[in-house]
Design a protein around this motif. Structure first.
Motif, PDB file in Angstrom:
ATOM      1  N   LEU A  46      -4.822  -2.577  -5.802  1.00  0.00           N
ATOM      2  CA  LEU A  46      -5.186  -1.945  -7.067  1.00  0.00           C
ATOM      3  C   LEU A  46      -6.696  -1.712  -7.143  1.00  0.00           C
ATOM      4  CD1 LEU A  46      -4.412  -0.953  -9.911  1.00  0.00           C
ATOM      5  CD2 LEU A  46      -4.785  -3.299 -10.697  1.00  0.00           C
ATOM      6  N   ASN A 101      -1.414  -7.177  -4.074  1.00  0.00           N
ATOM      7  CA  ASN A 101      -1.330  -6.132  -5.097  1.00  0.00           C
ATOM      8  C   ASN A 101      -2.638  -5.977  -5.862  1.00  0.00           C
ATOM      9  OD1 ASN A 101       1.284  -5.362  -4.503  1.00  0.00           O
ATOM     10  ND2 ASN A 101       2.167  -6.898  -5.860  1.00  0.00           N
ATOM     11  N   ILE A 102      -3.331  -7.077  -6.130  1.00  0.00           N
ATOM     12  CA  ILE A 102      -4.620  -6.994  -6.816  1.00  0.00           C
ATOM     13  C   ILE A 102      -5.645  -6.286  -5.941  1.00  0.00           C
ATOM     14  CG2 ILE A 102      -6.566  -8.381  -7.647  1.00  0.00           C
ATOM     15  CD1 ILE A 102      -4.476 -10.385  -8.704  1.00  0.00           C
ATOM     16  N   TYR A 145      -7.557   1.193  -4.929  1.00  0.00           N
ATOM     17  CA  TYR A 145      -7.123   2.449  -5.533  1.00  0.00           C
ATOM     18  C   TYR A 145      -8.073   2.877  -6.649  1.00  0.00           C
ATOM     19  CZ  TYR A 145      -4.411   5.830  -8.147  1.00  0.00           C
ATOM     20  OH  TYR A 145      -4.018   6.959  -8.816  1.00  0.00           O
ATOM     21  N   VAL A 146      -8.472   1.931  -7.498  1.00  0.00           N
ATOM     22  CA  VAL A 146      -9.386   2.254  -8.594  1.00  0.00           C
ATOM     23  C   VAL A 146     -10.736   2.693  -8.040  1.00  0.00           C
ATOM     24  CG1 VAL A 146     -10.689   1.231 -10.508  1.00  0.00           C
ATOM     25  CG2 VAL A 146      -8.242   0.806 -10.291  1.00  0.00           C
TER      26      VAL A 146
END
Length: 116
Positions: A77, A73-74, A80-81
């Motif tokens: 993320l 998940n990190i 995505y950022v």
């Protein structure tokens, strides 16, 4: 890849991720909250009791997958950022006030360059 299919896969992936994470957290909390004081009191015929009696199985079945999901998940993320920050701003996305501010700044910069 079809845009609707991609969106559906993303939603399904997020749903599975959340469901697995919640399940593992709930199992971990129940296991730790109902831990008897001595090993002789553990009922290994039930799932939670089996995990209480076999800490290696608990480590492999609950703890490591939770850390793996956290790392995944990190990373997602961060991707995505990074992807969202690379998007170019299109002139149509700006409001009229922002466009006017950019015009004034460009005119000011051009006038300063002409003076030099």
């Amino acid at each position: 890849m079809n845009k609707n299919l991609k969106k559906g896969l993303i939603i399904a992936g997020i749903t599975v991720d959340v469901a697995v994470t919640i399940f593992l957290f709930v199992v971990s909390i129940i296991m730790l909250a109902t831990m008897p004081e001595s090993k002789n009191e553990i009922d290994t015929t039930k799932f939670i009791g089996y995990l209480q009696g076999n800490p290696t199985v608990y480590l492999v079945a609950c703890v490591i997958p939770l850390f793996a999901l956290l790392i995944l998940n990190i990373c997602l993320l961060a991707l995505y950022v990074k992807k969202a920050s690379k998007k170019a701003v299109v002139l149509e996305d700006l409001s009229e006030a922002q466009k006017e501010a950019i015009r004034k700044e460009l005119l000011k910069d051009m006038q300063e360059q002409n003076k030099q």
